[in-house]
Design a protein around this motif. Structure first.
Motif, PDB file in Angstrom:
ATOM      1  N   PHE A 129       0.857  -1.178   0.000  1.00 11.01           N
ATOM      2  CA  PHE A 129       0.000   0.000   0.000  1.00 11.01           C
ATOM      3  C   PHE A 129       0.897   1.233   0.000  1.00 11.01           C
ATOM      4  N   SER A 130       0.356   2.348  -0.414  1.00 15.27           N
ATOM      5  CA  SER A 130       1.148   3.563  -0.325  1.00 15.27           C
ATOM      6  C   SER A 130       1.416   3.860   1.145  1.00 15.27           C
ATOM      7  N   ALA A 131       2.703   3.924   1.494  1.00 14.15           N
ATOM      8  CA  ALA A 131       3.174   4.160   2.865  1.00 14.15           C
ATOM      9  C   ALA A 131       2.895   2.988   3.800  1.00 14.15           C
ATOM     10  N   GLY A 132       2.534   1.824   3.264  1.00 14.48           N
ATOM     11  CA  GLY A 132       2.242   0.705   4.145  1.00 14.48           C
ATOM     12  C   GLY A 132       2.327  -0.635   3.444  1.00 14.48           C
ATOM     13  N   CYS A 133       1.801  -1.656   4.112  1.00 12.08           N
ATOM     14  CA  CYS A 133       1.756  -3.010   3.542  1.00 12.08           C
ATOM     15  C   CYS A 133       0.547  -3.734   4.099  1.00 12.08           C
ATOM     16  N   GLY A 134       0.196  -4.840   3.487  1.00 12.31           N
ATOM     17  CA  GLY A 134      -0.934  -5.624   3.959  1.00 12.31           C
ATOM     18  C   GLY A 134      -0.627  -6.343   5.264  1.00 12.31           C
ATOM     19  N   ARG A 135      -1.668  -6.594   6.026  1.00 12.39           N
ATOM     20  CA  ARG A 135      -1.497  -7.378   7.246  1.00 12.39           C
ATOM     21  C   ARG A 135      -1.019  -8.788   6.907  1.00 12.39           C
TER      22      ARG A 135
ATOM     23  N   HIS B   4      -6.575  -0.400  -1.978  1.00 11.02           N
ATOM     24  CA  HIS B   4      -7.275   0.240  -0.861  1.00 11.02           C
ATOM     25  C   HIS B   4      -6.790   1.667  -0.684  1.00 11.02           C
ATOM     26  N   GLU B   5      -7.690   2.529  -0.273  1.00 11.07           N
ATOM     27  CA  GLU B   5      -7.362   3.911   0.035  1.00 11.07           C
ATOM     28  C   GLU B   5      -7.010   4.003   1.527  1.00 11.07           C
ATOM     29  N   TYR B   6      -5.788   3.545   1.837  1.00 16.52           N
ATOM     30  CA  TYR B   6      -5.299   3.542   3.210  1.00 16.52           C
ATOM     31  C   TYR B   6      -4.190   4.584   3.414  1.00 16.52           C
ATOM     32  N   THR B   7      -3.946   5.425   2.431  1.00 12.72           N
ATOM     33  CA  THR B   7      -2.722   6.210   2.426  1.00 12.72           C
ATOM     34  C   THR B   7      -2.605   7.143   3.623  1.00 12.72           C
ATOM     35  N   LEU B   8      -3.655   7.866   3.957  1.00  8.63           N
ATOM     36  CA  LEU B   8      -3.545   8.827   5.064  1.00  8.63           C
ATOM     37  C   LEU B   8      -3.264   8.133   6.388  1.00  8.63           C
ATOM     38  N   SER B   9      -3.960   7.047   6.670  1.00 11.22           N
ATOM     39  CA  SER B   9      -3.713   6.346   7.936  1.00 11.22           C
ATOM     40  C   SER B   9      -2.319   5.731   7.944  1.00 11.22           C
TER      41      SER B   9
ATOM     42  N   ARG C  28       2.021  13.702   3.087  1.00 10.91           N
ATOM     43  CA  ARG C  28       0.789  13.664   3.881  1.00 10.91           C
ATOM     44  C   ARG C  28      -0.057  14.902   3.605  1.00 10.91           C
ATOM     45  N   ASN C  29       0.582  16.061   3.478  1.00  8.67           N
ATOM     46  CA  ASN C  29      -0.155  17.287   3.160  1.00  8.67           C
ATOM     47  C   ASN C  29      -0.806  17.184   1.779  1.00  8.67           C
ATOM     48  N   ARG C  30      -0.070  16.617   0.827  1.00 14.31           N
ATOM     49  CA  ARG C  30      -0.594  16.493  -0.538  1.00 14.31           C
ATOM     50  C   ARG C  30      -1.774  15.521  -0.580  1.00 14.31           C
ATOM     51  N   VAL C  31      -1.646  14.394   0.114  1.00 10.02           N
ATOM     52  CA  VAL C  31      -2.726  13.404   0.116  1.00 10.02           C
ATOM     53  C   VAL C  31      -3.955  13.954   0.843  1.00 10.02           C
ATOM     54  N   THR C  32      -3.740  14.706   1.903  1.00 11.15           N
ATOM     55  CA  THR C  32      -4.864  15.323   2.618  1.00 11.15           C
ATOM     56  C   THR C  32      -5.675  16.192   1.671  1.00 11.15           C
ATOM     57  N   GLN C  33      -5.002  16.982   0.841  1.00 13.77           N
ATOM     58  CA  GLN C  33      -5.696  17.833  -0.124  1.00 13.77           C
ATOM     59  C   GLN C  33      -6.460  16.999  -1.146  1.00 13.77           C
ATOM     60  N   LEU C  34      -5.843  15.924  -1.621  1.00 16.80           N
ATOM     61  CA  LEU C  34      -6.520  15.056  -2.588  1.00 16.80           C
ATOM     62  C   LEU C  34      -7.785  14.446  -1.996  1.00 16.80           C
ATOM     63  N   ARG C  35      -7.698  13.943  -0.789  1.00 17.51           N
ATOM     64  CA  ARG C  35      -8.840  13.274  -0.182  1.00 17.51           C
ATOM     65  C   ARG C  35      -9.942  14.273   0.179  1.00 17.51           C
ATOM     66  N   GLN C  36      -9.570  15.502   0.513  1.00 13.48           N
ATOM     67  CA  GLN C  36     -10.585  16.526   0.770  1.00 13.48           C
ATOM     68  C   GLN C  36     -11.385  16.824  -0.491  1.00 13.48           C
ATOM     69  N   GLN C  37     -10.773  16.584  -1.650  1.00 12.28           N
ATOM     70  CA  GLN C  37     -11.448  16.758  -2.938  1.00 12.28           C
ATOM     71  C   GLN C  37     -12.066  15.447  -3.428  1.00 12.28           C
ATOM     72  N   ASP C  38     -12.040  14.428  -2.568  1.00 15.42           N
ATOM     73  CA  ASP C  38     -12.566  13.101  -2.901  1.00 15.42           C
ATOM     74  C   ASP C  38     -11.861  12.506  -4.112  1.00 15.42           C
ATOM     75  N   ARG C  39     -10.563  12.755  -4.220  1.00 16.02           N
ATOM     76  CA  ARG C  39      -9.747  12.208  -5.301  1.00 16.02           C
ATOM     77  C   ARG C  39      -8.846  11.109  -4.740  1.00 16.02           C
ATOM     78  N   PRO C  40      -8.586  10.055  -5.510  1.00 20.33           N
ATOM     79  CA  PRO C  40      -7.708   8.981  -5.027  1.00 20.33           C
ATOM     80  C   PRO C  40      -6.287   9.486  -4.771  1.00 20.33           C
ATOM     81  N   SER C  41      -5.636   8.898  -3.806  1.00 18.17           N
ATOM     82  CA  SER C  41      -4.220   9.199  -3.572  1.00 18.17           C
ATOM     83  C   SER C  41      -3.328   8.384  -4.498  1.00 18.17           C
ATOM     84  N   LEU C  42      -3.912   7.452  -5.223  1.00 27.23           N
ATOM     85  CA  LEU C  42      -3.168   6.529  -6.069  1.00 27.23           C
ATOM     86  C   LEU C  42      -3.331   6.891  -7.542  1.00 27.23           C
ATOM     87  N   PRO C  43      -2.386   6.461  -8.395  1.00 29.48           N
ATOM     88  CA  PRO C  43      -1.256   5.577  -8.091  1.00 29.48           C
ATOM     89  C   PRO C  43      -0.104   6.299  -7.398  1.00 29.48           C
ATOM     90  N   SER C  44       0.694   5.504  -6.711  1.00 30.87           N
ATOM     91  CA  SER C  44       1.956   5.964  -6.170  1.00 30.87           C
ATOM     92  C   SER C  44       3.055   5.554  -7.146  1.00 30.87           C
TER      93      SER C  44
END
Length: 261
Positions: free
Chosen positions: A136-142, A171-176, A195-211
């Protein structure tokens, strides 16, 4: 040239739609919900000609039966009899060509034991990776079925891909994930900026992906288990945990993330 767009599903899933300008044919990746796929096909006047699956979890497979009920189309996926509807089982180093684009298969156990990813380096445009729930962007699966050692080896395969590879997670897990990444590396300014850039994207209901692989190597602690800043943070969080390998760092990091709030 292949076109890729997100079909939102459930609370935070993305079903990726692949199409091309030269035809109305398209494919979808990990269709957990058939209804949103059908709505998109009708809206865009596209014909579904195939399905790609990364692993057996229901939110990636539940739409297969409905989408293939009245369509004689190939369904590519892991060589796992548990997935109902797979017509073309795939294994490590297999290749397939869809929409005039060749994809290579890597096995990436960790999240599940059957997990595979689809990688393409087309003649035009950047390389493409459909990685399901492995990366995941900034993460990985359990680690539901596999071990930290398996997931570390899977990540090593992805780390070796070209840095301009576009990474399509499901999954849209990027902010968490970024909140955790910042706790691990509070002095990493790339994490703060992203994180600031993704916050702006999600406030506009836009995907943070692809990374991209380049970005993940900079901001994803699970891609950075060989970095002193990450190793030090894990040691401070779990001082009594043995950390003699990247896999042990990875495992301790994943356990930390599992309980992070």
């Amino acid at each position: 040239m292949i076109q890729i767009q997100a079909i939102p599903a459930f609370q935070d899933n993305y079903i990726w739609l692949l199409s091309e300008d030269s035809s109305q044919h398209c494919l979808v990746v990990d269709p957990g919900d058939a209804s949103v796929v059908e709505e998109t096909l009708a809206k865009l006047d596209l014909e579904l000609t195939g399905i790609l699956v990364t692993h057996h979890h229901w939110d990636h497979t539940n739409g297969i039966k409905a989408l293939t009920k009245n369509r004689n189309i190939p369904v590519y996926g892991p060589d796992n009899a548990e997935i109902d509807g797979i017509t073309h089982p795939l294994n490590e180093t297999d290749t397939l060509t869809v929409l005039h684009t060749e994809f290579e298969i890597f096995k990436t156990p960790g999240h599940t034991l059957d997990h595979i990813v689809y990688y393409s380096c087309p003649e035009q445009g950047d390389p493409i990776l459909f990685c399901g729930d492995t990366l995941f962007s900034a993460g990985c699966g359990r680690l539901f079925e596999g071990t930290a050692e398996q997931m570390q080896r899977s990540f090593n395969k992805l780390r070796a891909l070209p840095e301009n590879t576009r990474v399509y997670c499901t999954h849209e897990y990027t902010l968490s994930n970024l909140a955790f990444a910042q706790a691990v590396e509070p002095e990493n300014h790339s994490i703060r900026d992203y994180r600031n850039r993704v916050t702006q994207l999600r406030q506009q209901d836009r995907p943070s992906l692809p990374s991209t692989i380049e970005l993940e190597l900079t901001i994803n602690p699970f891609m950075r288990t060989d970095q002193n800043s990450v190793i030090t943070a894990v040691k401070e969080h779990a001082p009594h945990t043995a950390l003699f390998s990247d896999a042990e760092v990875f495992g301790a990091l994943r356990q930390w993330k599992d309980h992070f709030q």
